[in-house]
Design a protein around this motif. Structure first.
Motif, PDB file in Angstrom:
ATOM      1  N   ASP A   6      28.096 -24.767 -26.048  1.00 51.80           N
ATOM      2  CA  ASP A   6      27.311 -23.345 -26.984  1.00 51.80           C
ATOM      3  C   ASP A   6      25.724 -23.938 -26.185  1.00 51.80           C
ATOM      4  OD1 ASP A   6      28.986 -22.903 -29.223  1.00 51.80           O
ATOM      5  OD2 ASP A   6      28.196 -24.935 -30.128  1.00 51.80           O
ATOM      6  N   ARG A   7      25.898 -24.270 -25.508  1.00 48.08           N
ATOM      7  CA  ARG A   7      23.975 -24.151 -25.017  1.00 48.08           C
ATOM      8  C   ARG A   7      24.549 -23.062 -24.005  1.00 48.08           C
ATOM      9  NH1 ARG A   7      21.119 -28.559 -20.950  1.00 48.08           N
ATOM     10  NH2 ARG A   7      23.650 -28.393 -19.950  1.00 48.08           N
ATOM     11  N   THR A   8      25.165 -22.699 -23.104  1.00 50.97           N
ATOM     12  CA  THR A   8      25.924 -21.715 -22.361  1.00 50.97           C
ATOM     13  C   THR A   8      26.318 -20.302 -22.716  1.00 50.97           C
ATOM     14  OG1 THR A   8      26.803 -23.682 -20.757  1.00 50.97           O
ATOM     15  CG2 THR A   8      27.440 -21.175 -20.228  1.00 50.97           C
ATOM     16  N   ARG A   9      26.775 -20.673 -24.122  1.00 47.95           N
ATOM     17  CA  ARG A   9      26.436 -19.506 -24.840  1.00 47.95           C
ATOM     18  C   ARG A   9      25.772 -18.832 -25.189  1.00 47.95           C
ATOM     19  NH1 ARG A   9      30.942 -22.579 -27.047  1.00 47.95           N
ATOM     20  NH2 ARG A   9      33.211 -22.319 -26.630  1.00 47.95           N
ATOM     21  N   ASP A  39      22.688 -19.440 -24.121  1.00 52.22           N
ATOM     22  CA  ASP A  39      21.866 -18.859 -22.451  1.00 52.22           C
ATOM     23  C   ASP A  39      22.769 -17.556 -22.158  1.00 52.22           C
ATOM     24  OD1 ASP A  39      20.666 -20.417 -22.461  1.00 52.22           O
ATOM     25  OD2 ASP A  39      21.416 -21.915 -21.240  1.00 52.22           O
ATOM     26  N   GLU A  40      23.874 -16.815 -22.603  1.00 60.11           N
ATOM     27  CA  GLU A  40      24.169 -16.033 -22.413  1.00 60.11           C
ATOM     28  C   GLU A  40      24.531 -14.947 -23.465  1.00 60.11           C
ATOM     29  OE1 GLU A  40      28.578 -17.187 -20.996  1.00 60.11           O
ATOM     30  OE2 GLU A  40      27.615 -17.777 -18.811  1.00 60.11           O
ATOM     31  N   GLY A  41      23.718 -15.234 -24.127  1.00 56.36           N
ATOM     32  CA  GLY A  41      23.203 -14.317 -25.622  1.00 56.36           C
ATOM     33  C   GLY A  41      24.275 -14.269 -26.236  1.00 56.36           C
ATOM     34  N   ARG A  42      25.130 -14.395 -26.033  1.00 53.04           N
ATOM     35  CA  ARG A  42      26.720 -14.853 -27.066  1.00 53.04           C
ATOM     36  C   ARG A  42      26.459 -15.778 -28.226  1.00 53.04           C
ATOM     37  NH1 ARG A  42      31.189 -16.565 -23.957  1.00 53.04           N
ATOM     38  NH2 ARG A  42      30.473 -17.953 -22.512  1.00 53.04           N
TER      39      ARG A  42
END
Length: 447
Positions: free
Chosen positions: A337-340, A342-345
């Motif tokens: 979820d941190r990656t999501r 960061d990617e604006g998702r």
């Protein structure tokens, strides 16, 4: 025979009236006392306003009486103290110490010297509302204490939840005639009051049963998901490289799984599911520790689960997030979820069934408060859910707030020292911003 019967009937009524008159006498207005925190607390248990005699030049007796009448007429648990800045009142802990000694849930406003601040039990008024109100009052720079306190009270009595404490007695017009009337109503209406109370208890029990069944679906899914994680782990206590620490982690996870199943099977009220999700959170952390040991990695620090879906396991970081239309806050997140974010998702949120369709749990009803409380605990959850549908409902619905640090008691109820001291923190710096930011629970500065 008639005389004896009359005595039997009149005796209890006279005793009741005597007790009511005694209450009225004890609760009579008396905003001024000898001074000191104990005296302030004793006075606030009897009435809504206390002025230390050494601060009488700031706030007169007539002003105090008028403010007390305003609060009593509103029927809300709002307490006001006007105090001198002396060693009797330790600025760093004054709000929480006063709340502790009064022992009644409510909104507490304090004028200390020339500084003003307030705190409240979140069931009575959310922390954000208190901070905003204090900031607005301080920034208005009212020239007198009376204007500042009346401004605060005018808004606070409109927003505060709960009722005036019974120890205040009646309102400004509580006299002998009122006591007699109340006594008669009690004698006549006792049977009706009992019937209403019984009906309310029955309705409450029906509502709790329905809420528990709604929760059961979600909790059973969580238990099943954790059981599947145990299977996927495929750990054998006798496998090469396994040591006592790994075996202890695995045993702890198995125990948590069994504890969760047993707690859910025994649940009778919505609040009982808190023990279930608490066991699941504990078990998932044990699995995370076991996985790290097997891979030769450092043991992870104990962190709360992922805010978006506790089934994701322990969080790995904190990230900024805001619900639709709400203020931004920091929430614990898993790596995915941190990656999501960061990617604006959008993160992968835990959804539950509602009359409006599947929605994230923080947009669901109050029954999910104890479910979330078991995962996140009372210290973290209020800040995470502030401004969400669930956050609002938890603070306004007595049935489900008790497990989350909201003290189940309504405003005006006696709780003693059982409250979260963080709700009565903040400085008294008088800097125009409400003084919040010191974070030490005080007024700022030493004597």
């Amino acid at each position: 025979m008639k005389t004896a019967t009359r005595r039997v009937l009149i005796g209890p009524v006279l005793l009741l009236l005597a007790a009511l008159l005694a209450v009225a006498t004890v609760a009579a207005p008396g905003a001024y006392a000898a001074g000191g925190l104990d005296e302030a607390a004793a006075a606030l248990r009897k009435g809504p306003v206390y002025v230390d005699p050494r601060a009488s030049g700031q706030f007169s007796a007539s002003q105090a009486d008028a403010l007390a009448k305003k609060i009593k007429d509103s029927g809300k648990p709002v307490f006001v103290a006007v105090l001198p800045r002396t060693s009797d009142y330790q600025p760093r802990t004054l709000l929480r110490d006063l709340r502790t000694k009064v022992g009644i849930s409510g909104v507490y406003a304090v004028e200390l010297g020339t500084a003003f601040n307030a705190g409240a039990d979140p069931r009575v008024m959310p922390r954000s509302a208190v901070q905003n109100l204090v900031g607005a009052v301080n920034r208005s720079r009212y020239p007198t204490v009376a204007e500042r306190l009346n401004s605060f009270v005018d808004t606070a009595v409109g927003e505060a939840r709960g009722h005036a404490p019974s120890s205040w007695g009646g309102g400004a017009g509580f006299d002998t005639g009122t006591a007699i009337g109340i006594g008669a109503l009690i004698v006549i209406g006792g049977g009706g009051a009992y019937a209403i109370a019984r009906r309310n208890r029955r309705r409450r029990a029906e509502e709790e049963r329905a809420a528990l069944e709604e929760l059961r679906v979600v909790v059973d899914e969580d238990i099943t998901a954790f059981g599947e994680e145990l299977d996927r782990l495929d750990f054998d206590p006798g496998e090469p490289g396994a040591d006592d620490a790994m075996r202890a982690d695995y045993a702890h996870a198995l125990d948590a799984y069994e504890d969760a199943k047993s707690a859910m099977a025994a649940a009778e009220h919505p609040g009982d599911v808190r023990a279930v999700t608490k066991a699941l959170e504990d078990g998932r952390f044990s699995l995370a520790v076991l996985a790290a040991r097997r891979e030769g990695k450092p043991v992870p620090e104990r962190r709360p689960p992922c805010f978006f879906d506790p089934r994701h396991g322990p969080s790995v970081a904190d990230a900024a997030w805001a619900p639709p239309g709400g203020a931004e806050r920091t929430v614990p997140v898993c790596a995915a979820d941190r990656t999501r974010l960061d990617e604006g998702r959008e993160p992968l949120a835990r959804t539950v069934r509602t009359p409006q369709g599947d929605r994230p749990y923080w947009e669901a009803g109050p029954a999910y408060a104890p479910w979330a409380g078991g995962y996140f605990g009372s210290g973290l959850l209020p800040g995470l859910l502030a401004g969400t549908v669930l956050g609002h409902l938890m603070m306004s619905t007595p049935a489900y707030g008790a497990d989350l640090g909201y003290q189940g008691a309504d405003g005006g109820d006696v709780t003693g020292a059982d409250f979260n001291p963080d709700d009565f923190s903040g400085g008294f710096g008088g800097g125009g911003d409400g003084g919040f930011g010191g974070g030490d629970g005080g007024f700022g500065g030493d004597f």
